[in-house]
Design an enzyme around this catalytic site. Structure first.
Site, PDB file in Angstrom:
ATOM      1  N   GLU A 134      29.159  -5.471 -27.165  1.00  0.00           N
ATOM      2  CA  GLU A 134      29.646  -4.717 -26.009  1.00  0.00           C
ATOM      3  C   GLU A 134      31.089  -4.254 -26.221  1.00  0.00           C
ATOM      4  O   GLU A 134      31.763  -4.661 -27.183  1.00  0.00           O
ATOM      5  CB  GLU A 134      29.516  -5.590 -24.750  1.00  0.00           C
ATOM      6  N   CYS A 168      23.209  -1.970 -28.560  1.00  0.00           N
ATOM      7  CA  CYS A 168      22.123  -2.922 -28.366  1.00  0.00           C
ATOM      8  C   CYS A 168      21.817  -3.641 -29.685  1.00  0.00           C
ATOM      9  O   CYS A 168      22.093  -3.112 -30.775  1.00  0.00           O
ATOM     10  CB  CYS A 168      20.858  -2.208 -27.911  1.00  0.00           C
ATOM     11  N   GLU A 219      18.930  -4.179 -31.123  1.00  0.00           N
ATOM     12  CA  GLU A 219      17.918  -3.513 -31.946  1.00  0.00           C
ATOM     13  C   GLU A 219      18.554  -2.459 -32.834  1.00  0.00           C
ATOM     14  O   GLU A 219      18.249  -2.343 -34.025  1.00  0.00           O
ATOM     15  CB  GLU A 219      16.865  -2.840 -31.050  1.00  0.00           C
ATOM     16  N   CYS A 251      15.284  -1.224 -24.475  1.00  0.00           N
ATOM     17  CA  CYS A 251      15.638  -0.089 -23.621  1.00  0.00           C
ATOM     18  C   CYS A 251      15.099   1.209 -24.225  1.00  0.00           C
ATOM     19  O   CYS A 251      14.644   1.242 -25.373  1.00  0.00           O
ATOM     20  CB  CYS A 251      17.157  -0.018 -23.442  1.00  0.00           C
TER      21      CYS A 251
HETATM   22  N1  THU Z   1      20.617  -4.789 -24.594  1.00  0.00           N
HETATM   23  C1  THU Z   1      20.145  -4.873 -25.862  1.00  0.00           C
HETATM   24  O1  THU Z   1      20.805  -5.384 -26.767  1.00  0.00           O
HETATM   25  N2  THU Z   1      18.912  -4.375 -26.109  1.00  0.00           N
HETATM   26  C2  THU Z   1      18.122  -3.763 -25.179  1.00  0.00           C
HETATM   27  O2  THU Z   1      17.100  -3.194 -25.539  1.00  0.00           O
HETATM   28  C3  THU Z   1      18.498  -3.820 -23.775  1.00  0.00           C
HETATM   29  C4  THU Z   1      19.897  -4.221 -23.478  1.00  0.00           C
HETATM   30  C5  THU Z   1      21.974  -5.268 -24.327  1.00  0.00           C
HETATM   31  C6  THU Z   1      22.968  -4.182 -24.009  1.00  0.00           C
HETATM   32  C7  THU Z   1      24.003  -4.922 -23.203  1.00  0.00           C
HETATM   33  O3  THU Z   1      24.929  -5.510 -24.114  1.00  0.00           O
HETATM   34  C8  THU Z   1      23.234  -6.046 -22.532  1.00  0.00           C
HETATM   35  O4  THU Z   1      21.995  -6.133 -23.206  1.00  0.00           O
HETATM   36  C9  THU Z   1      22.972  -5.805 -21.049  1.00  0.00           C
HETATM   37  O5  THU Z   1      22.416  -4.551 -20.854  1.00  0.00           O
END
Ligand code: THU
Length: 160
Positions: free
Chosen positions: A64, A73, A75, A112
């Protein structure tokens, strides 16, 4: 006019004990990957592990940023690492797991939309389906044969 329905086929294992060993092994790698998560803003930690055709495993975790939208993210972090470290190696599977500082995560969290499209691009690039394995901290394990099962009406290069 027609009404059309999209159906998604996937395997659901009821718990860890019922899940085949090779899936458990990759979920365990995703849990290790999650240790690298940097999520001070959401408190939601995600780990992803890619299994390449050559047997190598590549980790990724969410990263983040105080400027929220530029965070990555798990992935896409894993896919970028694979593209950089082993660009020609096809990807067999991705396991994704998560945990939250707020609540226990007892159900699998699906990737996501941006990550679904990015995993789909990797399928297209390598001309091979990528199996998607999902698990929270506890509970059921979902296995999809391809990200296409999570991305109906996918957008690909044929449109361009
Ligand atoms: N996040 C992921 O790493 N992968 C996803 O597919 C969904 C969300 C992360 C992004 C952010 O750091 C945290 O989860 C909350 O959204």
């Amino acid at each position: 006019m027609k009404n059309k329905i999209h159906q998604t086929a996937y395997v659901c294992y009821e718990n860890w004990e019922e899940t085949p060993e090779h899936y458990r092994a990759l979920i365990t790698e995703a849990r290790k990957a999650k240790e690298g998560s940097y999520a001070p803003y959401s408190g939601f930690n995600v780990g992803a592990a890619l299994l390449l055709n050559n047997g190598k495993v590549i980790h990724g975790s969410n990263q983040e940023n105080a400027a929220y939208p530029i965070g990555f993210c798990a992935e896409r972090t894993a896919l970028s690492a694979a593209a950089s470290l082993a660009s020609h190696e096809k990807i067999q599977s991705i396991a994704i797991t998560c945990s939250s500082e707020k609540n226990p995560v007892n159900t699998p969290a699906a990737p996501c939309g941006i990550c679904r499209q990015t995993i789909f691009e990797a399928e297209c690039k390598h001309k091979q389906d990528i199996e998607v394995i999902l698990m929270g901290e506890t509970g059921e394990v979902y296995v999809f044969k391809s990200i296409k099962d999570l991305l109906p009406l996918h957008f690909d290069a044929d449109f361009l």
